[in-house]
Design a protein around this motif. Sequence first.
Motif, PDB file in Angstrom:
ATOM      1  N   ARG A  47       0.838  -1.199   0.000  1.00  0.00           N
ATOM      2  CA  ARG A  47       0.000   0.000   0.000  1.00  0.00           C
ATOM      3  C   ARG A  47       0.875   1.252   0.000  1.00  0.00           C
ATOM      4  O   ARG A  47       0.604   2.225  -0.695  1.00  0.00           O
ATOM      5  N   ASP A  71       2.316   1.979  -3.336  1.00  0.00           N
ATOM      6  CA  ASP A  71       1.322   2.235  -4.375  1.00  0.00           C
ATOM      7  C   ASP A  71       1.191   1.047  -5.327  1.00  0.00           C
ATOM      8  O   ASP A  71       1.200   1.195  -6.546  1.00  0.00           O
ATOM      9  N   THR A  92       7.840   2.648  -6.242  1.00  0.00           N
ATOM     10  CA  THR A  92       6.471   2.815  -6.696  1.00  0.00           C
ATOM     11  C   THR A  92       6.041   1.593  -7.495  1.00  0.00           C
ATOM     12  O   THR A  92       6.842   0.707  -7.798  1.00  0.00           O
ATOM     13  N   ASP A  93       4.762   1.582  -7.868  1.00  0.00           N
ATOM     14  CA  ASP A  93       4.264   0.480  -8.683  1.00  0.00           C
ATOM     15  C   ASP A  93       4.978   0.435 -10.019  1.00  0.00           C
ATOM     16  O   ASP A  93       5.233  -0.644 -10.561  1.00  0.00           O
TER      17      ASP A  93
END
Length: 347
Positions: free
Chosen positions: A184, A187, A335-336
């Motif tokens: 989470r 991301d 990050t994703d």
Amino acid sequence: MIADVVAVVLLLAVAAYACAGGTDYGAGFWDLLAGGARRGRRPRWLIDHAMAPVWEVNNVWLIFVLVIMWTGFPVLFQRLFQSMWLPLALAAVGIVLRGAGFALRKPVQRLAGRRLYGAVFAVSSLVTPFFLGVAAGGVASGRVTAEADPSAHAWAHPTPVLFGLLAVATTALLGAVFLAADARRFDAPDLAGYFRRRALAALGCVAVLAASTLATTRDDAPHVWHGLTHGAGLVFVAAAAVSTLATVWLLVRGASPGAWSRGSAVVVVASAVIAWGMAQRPYLVPTTLTVSEGAGADTTLRWLGLVTLVAVVLVVPAVVLLYRLDTRGELESLTDADLRRGAADEG
């Protein structure tokens, strides 16, 4: 009196290692079950990045446990390593191989080498907590005695085996909860759901194994069973049960802040460890070795207490700061998009 204080410190150090080290072992457990190279790329990429800043630091608590035990309670140390030499030897090998596998699987260029070191890391993450739990179960069931021969089969009894399985389940719980929060934070909502589902499954396993272990101790470790169902031991058992329900609620909600679910999962494990310690009072090994009988000389205990206090003042704030920086995402930005790019690079 000083021996009782040192015994409490030892118990708290065991609880700290169960929570901190257990989270790392749990991450390795899910690495093992992530699937093949294609299906397991993203979970393993997240596991690598989530563990990297803290995995070495978590073994500080194991050092605390060993130093306090062999200095403060040398009789316990001798009996434990004599009676449970095989599971402890296998756990030690697992710790070494696990660290080597995690450290070497990323820089190795060849795919075969990555798979080999990754497998070593993942399997060791399962084996190590199991055999550490087995050794704890040997203590709880009173099989760590002066008369115990250094047999390879001393651990092969219901309570030690169930303690080992429960140790694996609790590490799986901690690993999944922390990875769901990390996903989470990084991301990656799909990985947050992925690990949240696994955390709920691990909670179910923990509940079943905890109930089975408690039932087994009634006949196999009656002193511990009585301690877990009365007095301070029962209080911490209740705390673990309430924290389990809170963790379920936080995980089902999904959108709750990661810090709350991490905290409740840690309380589950810490309460269970402390409940075990409280249930054994006044024994280090039920019903053959009391705290006073197993303790070293008073002078040794006083110096151990002083050195431990200094170590706590110097080490604990730094470790807490590291954990805080890591959970807040200030040590490494991910990050994703990074996850997807890393997966693409490995492909």
